[in-house]
Scaffold this active site. Structure first.
Site, mmCIF file in Angstrom:
data_model
loop_
_atom_site.group_PDB
_atom_site.id
_atom_site.type_symbol
_atom_site.label_atom_id
_atom_site.label_comp_id
_atom_site.label_asym_id
_atom_site.label_seq_id
_atom_site.Cartn_x
_atom_site.Cartn_y
_atom_site.Cartn_z
ATOM 1 N N ASP A 22 20.120 8.917 1.525
ATOM 2 C CA ASP A 22 19.194 9.845 1.707
ATOM 3 C C ASP A 22 19.894 10.862 2.708
ATOM 4 O O ASP A 22 20.536 10.654 4.008
ATOM 5 C CB ASP A 22 17.971 9.377 2.394
ATOM 6 C CG ASP A 22 16.926 8.398 1.589
ATOM 7 O OD1 ASP A 22 17.284 8.566 0.231
ATOM 8 O OD2 ASP A 22 16.232 7.591 1.980
ATOM 9 N N GLY A 44 17.565 3.210 0.057
ATOM 10 C CA GLY A 44 17.187 2.650 -1.229
ATOM 11 C C GLY A 44 16.436 1.296 -1.086
ATOM 12 O O GLY A 44 16.539 0.585 -0.172
ATOM 13 N N LEU A 237 -1.909 0.418 3.532
ATOM 14 C CA LEU A 237 -2.701 1.519 3.564
ATOM 15 C C LEU A 237 -2.272 2.625 4.532
ATOM 16 O O LEU A 237 -3.001 3.400 5.132
ATOM 17 C CB LEU A 237 -4.237 1.039 3.726
ATOM 18 C CG LEU A 237 -4.841 0.152 2.590
ATOM 19 C CD1 LEU A 237 -6.231 -0.663 3.399
ATOM 20 C CD2 LEU A 237 -5.135 0.908 1.536
ATOM 21 N N ASP A 262 8.764 9.234 11.082
ATOM 22 C CA ASP A 262 9.248 9.272 9.694
ATOM 23 C C ASP A 262 8.883 8.128 9.045
ATOM 24 O O ASP A 262 9.136 6.916 9.543
ATOM 25 C CB ASP A 262 10.661 9.425 9.729
ATOM 26 C CG ASP A 262 11.583 9.347 8.318
ATOM 27 O OD1 ASP A 262 10.729 9.202 7.287
ATOM 28 O OD2 ASP A 262 12.657 9.051 8.493
ATOM 29 N N GLY A 265 11.148 3.866 4.726
ATOM 30 C CA GLY A 265 11.479 2.547 5.187
ATOM 31 C C GLY A 265 10.250 1.602 5.590
ATOM 32 O O GLY A 265 10.314 0.294 5.722
ATOM 33 N N ALA A 266 9.174 2.010 5.827
ATOM 34 C CA ALA A 266 7.863 1.090 6.319
ATOM 35 C C ALA A 266 7.298 0.429 5.325
ATOM 36 O O ALA A 266 7.450 -0.911 5.914
ATOM 37 C CB ALA A 266 6.697 2.270 6.683
ATOM 38 N N ASN A 299 2.648 -5.728 9.465
ATOM 39 C CA ASN A 299 2.263 -4.414 9.846
ATOM 40 C C ASN A 299 2.759 -4.019 10.921
ATOM 41 O O ASN A 299 3.216 -2.753 11.135
ATOM 42 C CB ASN A 299 0.592 -4.576 10.117
ATOM 43 C CG ASN A 299 -0.324 -4.505 8.771
ATOM 44 O OD1 ASN A 299 0.068 -4.561 7.660
ATOM 45 N ND2 ASN A 299 -1.573 -4.892 9.074
ATOM 46 N N GLY A 310 14.838 7.813 9.495
ATOM 47 C CA GLY A 310 15.649 7.025 8.744
ATOM 48 C C GLY A 310 15.308 5.476 8.731
ATOM 49 O O GLY A 310 14.539 5.243 9.826
#
Length: 328
Positions: A22, A44, A237, A262, A265-266, A299, A310
């Protein structure tokens, strides 16, 4: 038992699919054209999940194809540096490593522009798969981007079949990226074409709406995606936490509130945390109080990942996640 240098044991999580770079603007809240510069951020979704698992102390391996170029070699090194086995990684002489230019909007959400025509990940062939590695997985995790074109689609289907036959739990996060699909209808059809093969499925609220055609994110809508063979269906959510559905129980777990920079990736961090726990104790899937505790941990991992730019640099350790949970 060692497989090509991988100690397989029975706790290996194998992640299948794409790894790319990215390019993230140095400034948030501007369009790609307005961005003064870009930073390289390896990503990815399946690769992020593998690194999330390893960062949490789990055993992870990545299966996919990179370009035989500087970026591809860099990505393979990043897997190794982060403790992920690269025994399933192949290099393509004729195609480049995939790139994505990502716009970070002011609210931390993203827009994508992809360079894949074709990229190396799309050219993985079934006969190139490291089947011994795939058979040694206790959990086999994948997305839907690898279903878009042949030959990668056939490689994906073969890998799933081999993992399932060997007794792995199949984990599916469709990770919808509409710009990569020929059309929205094609995306919906192909994503759902392998839906009933999985044991664990995780979708975001946006994916739930897209796949069901509903504008509601509620239990009734989620149950449209439930299949009798599922062990666990999860709906994430964002800042509202996550919902879980099993054959015997369902419920919701609140999110942790952090300063979001950002969101990249979460979801992958959430999945990695969940799989890391399940691989060591599958009874979590049958015990609601254990599952709730694990989802609270997942979570927390997802939340921490949003606090830095990132995906990979932001993925937490177990200590990071416990500090957030205990400080909450």
């Amino acid at each position: 038992m060692a497989v090509d240098g991988v100690v397989s044991g029975k706790s290996l999580i194998v992640s299948f699919g794409e790894m790319l770079i990215d390019f993230v603007p140095t400034v948030s809240g501007v369009s790609l054209a307005e961005a003064p510069g870009f930073l390289k951020a390896p990503g990815g979704a399946p690769a992020n999940v593998a690194i999330a698992v390893a960062r949490l102390g789990g055993k992870a391996s990545f299966v996919g194809k990179l370009g035989d170029d500087e970026f591809g070699r860099m990505l393979a090194d990043i897997l190794k540096q982060n403790g992920v086995s690269d025994n399933g990684v192949l290099f393509d002489q004729g195609a480049r490593t995939a790139l994505a230019f990502v716009t970070l909007r002011a609210d931390g959400e993203r827009e994508f522009m992809f360079y894949r025509n074709p990229s190396a990940d799309m050219l993985l062939k079934p006969e190139e798969l490291n089947l011994d590695l795939i058979r040694s997985a206790k959990v086999f995790h994948y997305g839907s981007i690898s279903l878009i074109v042949e030959p990668c689609r056939s490689a994906h289907l073969k890998a799933m079949e081999v993992a399932k036959e060997a007794g792995a739990l199949l984990s599916y996060d469709p990770n919808l990226r509409l710009p990569l699909w020929p059309s929205a209808d094609d995306a919906r059809k192909q994503i759902l074409s392998i839906w009933d093969k999985a044991d664990i499925v995780k979708v975001s609220d946006v994916e739930l709406e897209f796949l069901t055609g509903s504008d509601k994110v509620d239990d009734e809508t989620a149950m449209k995606l439930w299949r009798p063979n599922f062990t666990l269906l999860l709906v994430t959510l964002g800042e509202k936490g996550s919902r879980y559905y099993t054959k015997k129980f369902h419920g919701a777990v609140d999110a942790f509130h952090v300063n979001t920079v950002d969101t990249t990736g979460a979801g992958d961090s959430f999945v990695g945390a969940l799989l890391c726990k399940i691989v060591h104790d599958p009874s979590i899937l049958e015990d609601e109080s254990k599952l709730r505790e694990v989802l609270r941990f997942a979570n927390a991992c997802g939340a921490i990942t949003t606090t830095k730019k990132g995906a990979i640099p932001a993925l937490p350790t177990e200590a990071d996640a416990l500090a957030l949970i205990n400080g909450a």
